[in-house]
Design a protein around this motif. Sequence first.
Motif, short mmCIF file in Angstrom:
data_model
loop_
_atom_site.label_atom_id
_atom_site.label_comp_id
_atom_site.label_asym_id
_atom_site.label_seq_id
_atom_site.Cartn_x
_atom_site.Cartn_y
_atom_site.Cartn_z
N ILE A 43 14.95 42.81 23.80
CA ILE A 43 14.56 41.53 24.43
C ILE A 43 15.80 40.83 24.98
O ILE A 43 15.81 40.33 26.11
N MET A 44 16.86 40.83 24.20
CA MET A 44 18.10 40.17 24.64
C MET A 44 18.67 40.84 25.88
O MET A 44 19.17 40.18 26.78
N CYS A 45 18.63 42.19 25.89
CA CYS A 45 19.14 42.92 27.06
C CYS A 45 18.39 42.46 28.31
O CYS A 45 18.98 42.21 29.36
N ARG A 46 17.07 42.34 28.19
CA ARG A 46 16.27 41.98 29.35
C ARG A 46 16.51 40.54 29.79
O ARG A 46 16.56 40.24 30.99
N LEU A 47 16.66 39.65 28.82
CA LEU A 47 16.95 38.26 29.17
C LEU A 47 18.29 38.19 29.89
O LEU A 47 18.46 37.46 30.87
N ALA A 48 19.25 38.98 29.40
CA ALA A 48 20.58 38.97 30.02
C ALA A 48 20.53 39.55 31.43
O ALA A 48 21.18 39.05 32.35
N LEU A 49 19.72 40.63 31.61
CA LEU A 49 19.60 41.23 32.94
C LEU A 49 18.91 40.28 33.90
O LEU A 49 19.24 40.24 35.09
N ALA A 50 17.95 39.51 33.37
CA ALA A 50 17.23 38.58 34.24
C ALA A 50 18.12 37.40 34.63
O ALA A 50 17.82 36.70 35.59
N HIS A 51 19.22 37.19 33.89
CA HIS A 51 20.09 36.04 34.17
C HIS A 51 21.56 36.43 34.13
O HIS A 51 22.30 35.99 33.24
N PRO A 52 22.00 37.19 35.13
CA PRO A 52 23.41 37.59 35.15
C PRO A 52 24.34 36.39 35.26
O PRO A 52 25.53 36.51 34.99
N GLU A 53 23.79 35.24 35.65
CA GLU A 53 24.64 34.05 35.84
C GLU A 53 24.91 33.34 34.51
O GLU A 53 25.64 32.36 34.47
N ILE A 54 24.30 33.81 33.42
CA ILE A 54 24.54 33.19 32.12
C ILE A 54 25.26 34.19 31.21
O ILE A 54 24.85 35.35 31.11
N ALA A 55 26.34 33.75 30.58
CA ALA A 55 27.07 34.64 29.66
C ALA A 55 26.31 34.68 28.34
O ALA A 55 26.19 33.66 27.67
N MET A 56 25.77 35.84 28.01
CA MET A 56 25.00 35.94 26.76
C MET A 56 25.72 36.85 25.79
O MET A 56 26.27 37.88 26.17
N THR A 57 25.70 36.46 24.53
CA THR A 57 26.35 37.26 23.50
C THR A 57 25.37 37.47 22.37
O THR A 57 24.67 36.52 21.99
N LEU A 58 25.33 38.67 21.85
CA LEU A 58 24.43 38.95 20.73
C LEU A 58 25.22 39.51 19.56
O LEU A 58 25.99 40.47 19.72
N TYR A 59 25.04 38.89 18.41
CA TYR A 59 25.64 39.40 17.17
C TYR A 59 24.52 39.83 16.24
O TYR A 59 23.54 39.09 16.07
N VAL A 60 24.64 41.02 15.64
CA VAL A 60 23.66 41.46 14.65
C VAL A 60 24.41 41.60 13.33
O VAL A 60 25.35 42.39 13.24
N ASP A 61 24.02 40.84 12.33
CA ASP A 61 24.72 40.81 11.04
C ASP A 61 26.23 40.70 11.22
O ASP A 61 27.01 41.50 10.68
N ASP A 62 26.61 39.74 12.01
CA ASP A 62 28.02 39.42 12.26
C ASP A 62 28.79 40.47 13.04
O ASP A 62 30.00 40.38 13.18
N ARG A 63 28.08 41.49 13.54
CA ARG A 63 28.77 42.46 14.41
C ARG A 63 28.32 42.24 15.83
O ARG A 63 27.13 42.15 16.11
N LYS A 64 29.30 42.21 16.74
CA LYS A 64 28.94 41.95 18.13
C LYS A 64 28.19 43.15 18.69
O LYS A 64 28.64 44.28 18.57
#
Length: 585
Positions: free
Chosen positions: A172-193
Motif C-alpha cells: 500500500i505504501m509503495c502505491r501511495l508513494a508512486l501516486a505521489h512522487p512529489e511527496i517524500a515518503m519513508t517507511l520503517y518496519v520495526d525500526d528498520r527502514k
Amino acid sequence: MSKIHVMENALANMIAAGEVVERPSSVIKELVENSIDAQSRQIGVFIYDAGRTKIVVEDDGTGMDREDAVEAFKRHATSKILTTFDLFRIKTLGFRGEALPSIASVSKMTLVTCDGSGAGTSVVSEDDELSVHDASMRQGTVVTVEELFYNTPARLKYLKSDFTENANSIEIMCRLALAHPEIAMTLYVDDRKNFSTSGRGNLLETIKDIYGLEVAQKMIPFHYANNDFSVDGFLGKPEMAKANRYFIITLLNGRNVYMPKVQSTIVDSYHDFIPPTRFPFVVLEMTIDPALVDVNVHPSKREVRFSKEGDLRLALLEKIPEALRGKNLVPDVVSAPKPQVMVKEEQLALEFDTYSPKPIMPEVESNPVPQVAVFKEPEAVYRESVHAETQIRSLKALCQLHLTYIVAEDDQGGFYLIDQHAANERINYEKLQRLMNATLTVSEPLIPIVVHLNPSEMVLLNSEKMALLESVGLKLEMFGINAYQVRQIPSWAKEYDEQAYVDEILHEALHGDKIDIPKLRTHVIATMSCKRSVKAHDRLSLSEMQYLLDTLLLCDNPHSCPHGRPTIVHFTQYEIEKMFKRTGV
Ligand code: ADP
Ligand code: MG
C-alpha cells in the motif's frame, strides 16, 4: 412499544470501521491519504509488530487547530466537501469523514497536531472517550494507533501472519508513494527502514527508489492524451513480466485504484510480447476530470467508476503495443549471460533528465537490423530422444509468413504452417525438462549474480522460502540492502541461462501461491522456455527455420506448445486439391 432507535455513536463507528478498517494496511492507507490531502511534503510511516501494537503516521502538512482536531473524531466530519456539488468534483483522497472515527473506535488513538499558529493540541481517544491537552509541536500532524482491534477479537483473529500483513502494508505504501512522487515518503518496519522516496516529483525516480535501479532502467515511458483524459507513466519491458497481476499499478487522479477491466486491457495489450501466463509490470497514472469519475462506489474508495472507461481501454489497447514496438525488447536468445555490471546511479539520473511526459513521436524504425534468434547446435539431449515413430518424418522450410509462421512441405505433397514461437517453446520446454529432472548438482555461478528485491519481497523471503529455494539448487546470501548474492545454482543452468533461472525461480517462490517443488519446477520450465523462444514478428533466415523444424521433430510431443496450443497445422495434398476442385469431389 417502538423497537427502532438511532444507534449510539460508538456502535455506528465500529460498524463503519468494519468496512474501512480491514487490516493494518487499511489504517496506513487512510492516515497517509489524510496526510496527502493536508498538502504534506514529507510523510513518515512506522509499523511495529505488523501493525498490531503500533502504527505511527507523521506529516508536515497543514495541521489542525484545536477545534478541528476534536471535530475530526466525529463521524461524517470532514473539511473536504461541503455540498453535494462538491461530491461530484472530488479532488481530495478523503471526503467521507469516516476514517478517523472508525480507526479510533477499534484502537487507542492519539492525534497530535499543530496548524502553525500557536501551541499544538493532543487528542487521545480511548474506549470512546476523548481527552484534549496542549502539546508542543511543529506544524503538521502525528497520528499514533495502538492496539488495533483490541475490542474486536474477530478482526484480530482474522489477521494473517506478520509477513503477510507487513507485505500488504508495504505494498500500500509503495502505491501511495508512486501516486505521489512529489511527496517524500519513508517507511520503517520495526525500526528498520524499508524504503524512502526523494519527493522530487519524478515518477521514474520514485520507481527507482522503491523497486531499485535495475527495474527503473527497464521501463519505457508512456504518454497518451485526448480531450477527456490523459495517461502517463511507464511500461515495463516484457522481460520483466511477472507471475501475477500485482505489478499492474493503475493510479487515477493521485489515487491507487482497482479497475479490473482496465487492468485486463493492459494485460491484453502485452499479448504479443509476453506469454499468456505472465503479467506486465506497469505503472500508469490516469488524469481525468473529476466530474467524469465516481469515487464514491465503496467506503474504501479503491473501486472507481469512469464514464469514458471504454475509450480509455481502446486507447490503451492500441497505444501500449505501439510504445513497446520498435524498442529493443528481445533479450538475447543465445548469448551467454551478460556480466553483471554495476551501473552507477548517475546513469539513471541522465535518463531522468531526458524523460518528459510528452507524446512519443512515431519512431522511425529504431532498430533496422531485425532481432534474430540464432539457434545453437542440436544438443545431445535431443539426439537421445529421437522418436522411432515420429509422425512427420521431415519438413522442408520454404518461407516465413507474417514473420510469425513458417511455411513448410513434406515429401507427401502436403504443406504445413508452423507457429515459430510455439514450436520454439516446445523445444525449449522439453530440453529444460530433461535438464531439471537430471540429478541435482550445484556449483557457484560463473559470473556473480546479485538479485535486487523490492521492499515487499524482502519480507516474503523468509527462512521457509529460503529452504525451498535451496532444495531446487539456489542458495542465497544477504548482500547489502534489499539484495542477495547467489552462492549456489544448479550446474545445468550454466549451459542455459543462469540469470533467467534465478529470476524465474525466485519470482515464483515469492509470488506464486502454495508453492511446492514440482509446481515450482513446472512453472519455471514453462516460463523459461517461453522467454528463450523466438517471438512472433522475429525475422528468421531459411536455415534458422530449417533448424527449428528439425529440432521440433525430435521432440516427444512436437504438436503442441507447453500451454497446449498447436505448433503445427497440416494441409494434406488431398485437401489442397479439393480446394481447387481437382479431385472431382
Ligand atoms: P476525510 O479524510 O474523509 O475528510 P477523516 O476522518 O479521514 O475524513 O478525517 C477527518 C478530517 O480531519 C479531514 O477532513 C481533515 O480535515 C482532518 N485531518 C485528518 N488527518 C489530517 C492530517 N494528517 N492533517 C490535517 N488534517 C487532517
Ligand atoms: Mg481521510
